[in-house]
Design an enzyme around this catalytic site. Structure first.
Site, PDB file in Angstrom:
ATOM      1  N   CYS A 194       0.844  -1.191   0.000  1.00 33.47           N
ATOM      2  CA  CYS A 194       0.000   0.000   0.000  1.00 33.47           C
ATOM      3  C   CYS A 194       0.887   1.252   0.000  1.00 33.47           C
ATOM      4  CB  CYS A 194      -0.878   0.020   1.248  1.00 33.47           C
ATOM      5  SG  CYS A 194      -1.863  -1.460   1.429  1.00 33.47           S
TER       6      CYS A 194
ATOM      7  N   ARG B 259       3.715   1.302  -6.966  1.00 31.83           N
ATOM      8  CA  ARG B 259       3.698   0.268  -5.923  1.00 31.83           C
ATOM      9  C   ARG B 259       2.537  -0.717  -6.120  1.00 31.83           C
ATOM     10  NH1 ARG B 259       6.423   1.871  -1.175  1.00 31.83           N
ATOM     11  NH2 ARG B 259       4.930   0.878   0.207  1.00 31.83           N
TER      12      ARG B 259
ATOM     13  N   GLY C  21       0.512  -2.610   5.829  1.00 43.96           N
ATOM     14  CA  GLY C  21       1.069  -3.689   6.642  1.00 43.96           C
ATOM     15  C   GLY C  21       0.000  -4.724   6.946  1.00 43.96           C
TER      16      GLY C  21
ATOM     17  N   GLU D  71      15.234 -22.411 -13.085  1.00 39.82           N
ATOM     18  CA  GLU D  71      14.933 -21.004 -12.806  1.00 39.82           C
ATOM     19  C   GLU D  71      16.123 -20.118 -13.131  1.00 39.82           C
ATOM     20  OE1 GLU D  71      12.406 -19.387 -12.498  1.00 39.82           O
ATOM     21  OE2 GLU D  71      13.044 -17.470 -11.660  1.00 39.82           O
TER      22      GLU D  71
ATOM     23  N   LYS E  21      15.969 -17.055 -15.869  1.00 36.30           N
ATOM     24  CA  LYS E  21      16.330 -15.665 -15.543  1.00 36.30           C
ATOM     25  C   LYS E  21      17.321 -15.126 -16.562  1.00 36.30           C
ATOM     26  CE  LYS E  21      13.607 -14.502 -13.232  1.00 36.30           C
ATOM     27  NZ  LYS E  21      12.750 -15.553 -13.396  1.00 36.30           N
TER      28      LYS E  21
ATOM     29  N   GLU F 154      15.684 -14.791 -20.224  1.00 38.75           N
ATOM     30  CA  GLU F 154      14.566 -13.859 -20.453  1.00 38.75           C
ATOM     31  C   GLU F 154      14.990 -12.392 -20.347  1.00 38.75           C
ATOM     32  OE1 GLU F 154      11.220 -13.809 -17.787  1.00 38.75           O
ATOM     33  OE2 GLU F 154      12.412 -14.557 -16.142  1.00 38.75           O
TER      34      GLU F 154
ATOM     35  N   HIS G 202      22.894 -38.318 -21.142  1.00 34.85           N
ATOM     36  CA  HIS G 202      21.877 -38.699 -22.130  1.00 34.85           C
ATOM     37  C   HIS G 202      21.751 -37.660 -23.236  1.00 34.85           C
ATOM     38  CE1 HIS G 202      20.736 -41.972 -19.503  1.00 34.85           C
ATOM     39  NE2 HIS G 202      20.675 -41.115 -18.497  1.00 34.85           N
TER      40      HIS G 202
ATOM     41  N   LYS H 215       4.346  -9.095 -18.335  1.00 34.11           N
ATOM     42  CA  LYS H 215       4.398  -9.498 -16.929  1.00 34.11           C
ATOM     43  C   LYS H 215       3.342 -10.573 -16.646  1.00 34.11           C
ATOM     44  CE  LYS H 215       5.671  -9.583 -12.695  1.00 34.11           C
ATOM     45  NZ  LYS H 215       6.908 -10.336 -12.405  1.00 34.11           N
TER      46      LYS H 215
END
Ligand code: AGP
Length: 610
Positions: free
Chosen positions: A2, A27, A100, A482, A486, A489, A505, A605
């Site tokens: 927030c 934000r 929060g 992953e 990263k 991309e 293999h 996104k």
């Protein structure tokens, strides 16, 4: 997260507040509002679901002329996006904005209701407005009333409070959520982040945890929650507004990599009993019966979230001891899967809007499966299509390449595995130990982040290569995938993640002196096997970037071209640490290449199309 803005001075508060909220839009939010103190003890609250333009339209008709007020953009964590759940929350005499999570709001809400308070929202924040109002009714002045109310709450907060009876001040307070004060000439400001108030002043005062600020037109007073005065000199901010949105980081992605410790703290906060070490299933968002009755678990996701799903597969089998499998949502939805009511489906999605994952959930639902989702955006499509939801509290992720949401997903799946072991009474699984270890993890992650320059230097040594291979076994296999994703991309360099056991293999044919191979080899039960893979690579003149645990692997250090260590931790938590150097290496290579790190070519996104 927030966004909060506060203003007291000679200018119209609604205009300053709206402009400040606009500079906090990055934000992420789903509703917004302002509270302004007007003539004759008036307290006007205007709030709207949706974008700030909706609030602006309402304000243009409201004719608020007051000079004191607070504003808020809401990133929903408790209570879906709506006008009623938007902040500020007001009792008519007190208005509060909050960023929060109040962990004990349920019991406080019940206590307020017993004292005659009526609630109009589903939020945790509204409790605070009533607690303060009750203290005022008891005869306290505003500042002591806020201190007394804060003494009751547990959790994270950055708050702004105004009261109709006290038009000459704003009270703010901070604990684990960001809050900064701006010092002007005859006017003063408060905000969640510097960009909101930087156009008015460069003199900023930063509150520490557990501190309270009182803003008047003459200045700012700071005190502890016990009311003891605190001296704090202002700092002069040299950033531009754009730099300030990224908190001084060059890209949102780098900022989000460094936000990971906090994202994990916020995701686990309130979801375990720090005394007994038990998982609090209700707070986590899981149904105990569903965990107890599931015969198997099927994890569905795309992209980085699929790598989290793979991690979840290992978690469920290692901790809950029932069959689990991760599937690409795009494959699952089209292959007429044989699933049914005994299968618990776990759909993982940062955005909660990925079409393939949403459609896969519908296929599973049609087959009678029960659905649990793990998502970062409250009330998004996939949570709405689920029976239960475990929300990560990573805050909005602006960079297209997912970083803090990925490790927050791993943390949520770790807690889910521990919850399953607890509910099913799985022998040999020490849930208390699992909880104690994850509580320590953010600190260990911070120690890795402090070494960013080390990974930047390494990145510069390898940025010219055109192909990379990432190898891992067991829990490090998802990390290998992953790490490769990263790099590819954001730097557009070809990179493949592979189960290390697959080397012989096929991929071993690729190895030569131009092929950097990242070998994930933390201290675990497959050390000898992964060490063998490393030696196979070296025997073919491949370049080895080894990533292992501190104090481990010294026997292979001499044959590695690079040797990275991360702090030792519980085996199930190693992936949350080993992914961080891979994120930073990918980031620094891309930054060196000058690609659009936050908005890489061809990527969105959220993929809401086929
Ligand atoms: C990861 O860095 C990418 N942004 C992408 O693979 C992403 O993880 C994927 O599109 C899934 O998104 P979701 O988590 O919002 O469902």
């Amino acid at each position: 997260m927030c966004g909060i803005v506060g203003y007291i001075g000679p200018r119209r508060a609604d205009r300053i507040l709206l402009a400040g909220l606009k500079r906090l839009e990055y934000r992420g939010y789903d509703s917004a509002g302002v509270a302004v103190l007007g003539e004759g003890d008036r307290l006007d609250v205007v709030r709207r679901k949706g974008k700030l333009s909706a609030l602006e339209d309402s304000l243009s008709d409201a004719g608020l002329t007051g000079r004191v007020g607070v504003g808020h953009t809401r990133w929903a964590t408790h209570g879906r996006p709506s006008d009623e759940n938007a902040h500020p929350h007001s009792t008519g005499r007190v208005a509060v904005v909050h960023n929060g999570i109040l962990e004990n709001y349920r019991e406080l809400k019940a206590r307020c209701q017993e004292r005659g308070c009526t609630f109009s929202s589903e939020t945790d924040t509204e409790v605070l407005a009533h607690l303060i109002d009750l203290e005022l009714q008891g005869g306290k002045e505003l500042v002591p009333a806020v201190l007394a109310a804060l003494a009751e709450v547990q959790g994270s907060y950055a708050i702004g409070v105004v009261s109709a009876g006290t038009p000459d001040r704003i009270v703010v307070a901070k604990n684990a959520s960001p809050l900064v004060l701006g010092l002007g000439q005859g006017e003063n400001f408060a905000a969640s982040d510097i960009p909101a108030i930087l156009p008015y002043t460069k003199q900023m005062v930063f509150l520490d945890e557990g501190e309270v600020g009182v803003l008047t037109t003459d200045g700012v007073e700071i005190m502890t929650l016990a009311g003891e005065k605190v001296e704090r000199s202002p700092k002069t901010i040299q950033w531009s507004v754009v730099q300030a949105e990224k908190a001084g980081y060059k890209h949102f992605m780098l900022k989000e990599i460094f936000e990971q410790p906090r994202a994990i703290e916020d995701t686990i906060r309130g979801r375990y009993d720090s005394g007994t070490g038990e998982i609090l299933c209700d707070a986590l968002g899981v149904d105990e019966a569903a965990l107890r009755e599931a015969r198997s678990v099927i994890l569905l996701a795309c992209g980085t979230s699929y790598h989290a799903a793979l991690y979840g597969q290992y978690m469920i089998e290692r901790l809950v001891k029932i069959p689990a499998r991760a599937e690409l949502a795009s494959e699952f939805r089209n292959r007429k899967p044989v699933v049914g009511p005994d299968d618990l489906v776990v759909a993982i999605s940062q955005s909660g809007e990925t079409l393939d994952t949403l459609e896969a959930v519908k296929v599973a639902r049609a087959a009678g499966c029960r659905i649990l989702s793990v998502a970062n955006v409250l009330d998004s499509a996939i949570p709405r299509a689920s029976d239960w939801v475990v929300y990560t509290h990573a805050g909005p992720e602006i960079g297209v390449a997912s970083t803090k949401c990925y490790t927050a997903q791993l943390a949520a799946l770790y807690l889910l595995g521990a919850a399953g072991a607890q509910v099913r009474g799985v022998t040999g699984v020490d849930v208390g130990a699992l909880v104690r270890e994850i509580v320590l993890l953010p600190g260990k992650m911070k120690s890795v982040l402090k070494r960013s320059a080390e990974f930047q230097d390494l990145a510069h040594r390898y940025a010219h290569h055109r192909d990379f291979l990432y190898l891992g076994r067991g829990l490090s296999f998802p990390t290998a995938l992953e790490g490769a994703l990263k790099l590819k991309e954001i730097s557009y360099i070809h990179a493949e993640g592979y189960a290390a056991g697959e080397m012989k293999h096929g991929p071993i044919a690729l190895i030569d002196r131009d092929m950097p191979v990242v070998v994930l080899m933390p201290e675990d039960e497959q050390w000898d096997k992964i060490k063998g893979n490393l030696e196979e690579v070296k025997a073919r003149e491949g370049l080895v970037i080894a990533l292992t645990s501190e104090g481990w692997g010294e026997d292979v250090r001499p044959i590695c071209d690079e040797f990275i260590t991360v702090p030792a931790t519980h085996p199930e938590l190693v992936p949350l640490l080993t992914v961080v150097p891979l994120q930073l290496i990918a980031y620094h290579i891309a930054d060196l290449k000058g690609t659009d790190v936050d908005q890489p070519r061809n990527l969105a996104k959220t993929v809401t199309v086929e």
